[in-house]
Design a protein around this motif. Sequence first.
Motif, short mmCIF file in Angstrom:
data_model
loop_
_atom_site.label_atom_id
_atom_site.label_comp_id
_atom_site.label_asym_id
_atom_site.label_seq_id
_atom_site.Cartn_x
_atom_site.Cartn_y
_atom_site.Cartn_z
N ILE A 138 0.84 -1.24 0.01
CA ILE A 138 0.02 0.19 -0.01
C ILE A 138 0.79 1.33 -0.11
N PRO A 139 0.56 2.20 -0.88
CA PRO A 139 1.24 3.56 -0.90
C PRO A 139 1.11 4.30 0.33
N LYS A 140 2.01 5.25 0.78
CA LYS A 140 1.79 5.84 1.95
C LYS A 140 0.43 6.74 2.10
N HIS A 141 0.08 7.42 1.23
CA HIS A 141 -1.21 8.17 1.21
C HIS A 141 -2.42 7.93 0.55
N THR A 142 -2.19 7.49 -0.84
CA THR A 142 -3.28 7.29 -1.56
C THR A 142 -2.99 6.14 -2.72
N VAL A 143 -4.13 5.29 -2.73
CA VAL A 143 -3.98 4.26 -3.75
C VAL A 143 -5.11 4.48 -4.73
N SER A 144 -4.56 4.46 -6.13
CA SER A 144 -5.71 4.38 -7.28
C SER A 144 -5.87 3.16 -7.81
N LEU A 145 -6.98 2.85 -7.95
CA LEU A 145 -7.44 1.53 -8.39
C LEU A 145 -8.41 1.61 -9.52
N ALA A 146 -7.97 0.97 -10.58
CA ALA A 146 -8.68 0.65 -11.89
C ALA A 146 -9.20 -0.73 -12.20
N PRO A 147 -10.39 -1.16 -11.75
CA PRO A 147 -10.98 -2.52 -11.86
C PRO A 147 -10.75 -3.24 -13.23
N ILE A 148 -11.08 -2.34 -14.19
CA ILE A 148 -10.87 -3.04 -15.54
C ILE A 148 -9.25 -3.28 -16.04
N SER A 149 -8.34 -2.58 -15.37
CA SER A 149 -7.04 -2.96 -15.77
C SER A 149 -6.65 -4.35 -15.59
N SER A 150 -5.70 -4.50 -16.55
CA SER A 150 -4.94 -6.11 -16.28
C SER A 150 -3.69 -6.11 -15.48
N ALA A 151 -3.29 -7.31 -15.41
CA ALA A 151 -1.99 -7.32 -14.61
C ALA A 151 -0.83 -6.59 -15.00
N LYS A 152 -0.88 -6.42 -16.38
CA LYS A 152 0.26 -5.81 -17.14
C LYS A 152 0.11 -4.20 -16.71
N GLU A 153 -1.17 -3.75 -16.80
CA GLU A 153 -1.43 -2.28 -16.49
C GLU A 153 -1.35 -2.07 -15.33
N SER A 154 -1.81 -2.69 -14.14
CA SER A 154 -1.61 -2.25 -12.82
C SER A 154 -1.13 -3.43 -11.91
N LYS A 155 -0.22 -2.98 -11.04
CA LYS A 155 0.32 -3.76 -10.17
C LYS A 155 -0.56 -4.20 -8.89
N TYR A 156 -1.82 -3.51 -8.96
CA TYR A 156 -2.82 -3.85 -7.81
C TYR A 156 -3.79 -4.98 -8.37
N ALA A 157 -3.68 -5.31 -9.65
CA ALA A 157 -4.76 -5.98 -10.26
C ALA A 157 -4.68 -7.50 -9.67
N LYS A 158 -3.45 -7.99 -9.23
CA LYS A 158 -3.35 -9.49 -8.69
C LYS A 158 -4.13 -9.66 -7.20
N TYR A 159 -4.49 -8.24 -6.69
CA TYR A 159 -5.20 -8.27 -5.44
C TYR A 159 -6.74 -7.99 -5.48
N LYS A 160 -7.10 -8.07 -6.58
CA LYS A 160 -8.60 -7.94 -7.09
C LYS A 160 -9.19 -9.24 -6.65
N GLU A 161 -10.20 -9.01 -5.48
CA GLU A 161 -10.95 -10.29 -5.04
C GLU A 161 -9.84 -11.27 -4.54
N ALA A 162 -8.78 -11.04 -4.04
CA ALA A 162 -7.77 -11.96 -3.58
C ALA A 162 -7.85 -12.37 -2.29
N TRP A 163 -9.10 -12.91 -1.98
CA TRP A 163 -9.70 -13.36 -0.54
C TRP A 163 -8.71 -14.31 0.00
N HIS A 164 -8.01 -15.11 -0.89
CA HIS A 164 -7.14 -16.26 -0.42
C HIS A 164 -6.04 -15.69 0.34
N LEU A 165 -5.61 -14.34 0.20
CA LEU A 165 -4.78 -14.00 1.05
C LEU A 165 -4.95 -13.83 2.61
N LEU A 166 -6.26 -13.96 2.77
CA LEU A 166 -6.46 -13.94 4.28
C LEU A 166 -6.61 -15.07 4.85
#
Length: 256
Positions: free
Chosen positions: A227-255
Amino acid sequence: MNRKKLEVFVKDRFGMNLCNFIKHKCEEESLFDCEIAELLSVSSSFIAKLRKSYGLKKIDGFRKRFENRYGKGAVSQFKTLIEMDDMTLTDAARIFDFSRENARIVYQKIYKHPYTVRYREKADNRRKKETRIRERTMKSMPISRTIEKMKQMGFHPFIVKDGNACRIRLNGLKIVHKRTASPVVIGKKLYYRINTDINANKDNDFFICRCGDSSHSIHYIIPKKAIPKHTVSLAPISSAKESKYAKYKEAWHLLQ
């Protein structure tokens, strides 16, 4: 005057039998035995025996004196006030213009038990009311929808209060819940910008970032280290190549 003569006297003078006369004077006019005795020119002990034989209770002297002083219906008014959960003895005393100690005595005279009994009931009622309000508030909060989703997936989370904020606890993990329903347009994509304030949330392990409204939401389950220090920008339609956060989308298994 014996009972038989008294019955004749009452019938002739008041037009009713002796039983109804005494019942009326006790229950309707709240007269004491001595007052009824004075009307009939007999002893108060004689009236007491008659009253008991008719199954009538002795007049509550305190109630009558209280209403004589504070007005008709004063006892009912006091009871209405003191039975309110947010009304204290001090409040009732102020309304009747006497001391709190007098209010305590009045309460015990009316209810035949100490005010501490009612005080505990009021405290319990307030706690229950506060719990209901808190539960309704929690259900109306965005975090509650995320909790429900987690439960549907077989998780067993619970919410804890942390100052003015709420946190999720699950499997020993401390989780911050963040949510926004309003995206911003950057280029040709919609981005959800969420304030993370990593310093304020440094003791937590994960961030659940919920993007969207109640009808359609996407969740990002992001470890604190990502997580960045102040703000995170999330684009749900972005692919893994386009966003480093895509892999965390609905990644409930991490919990798990």
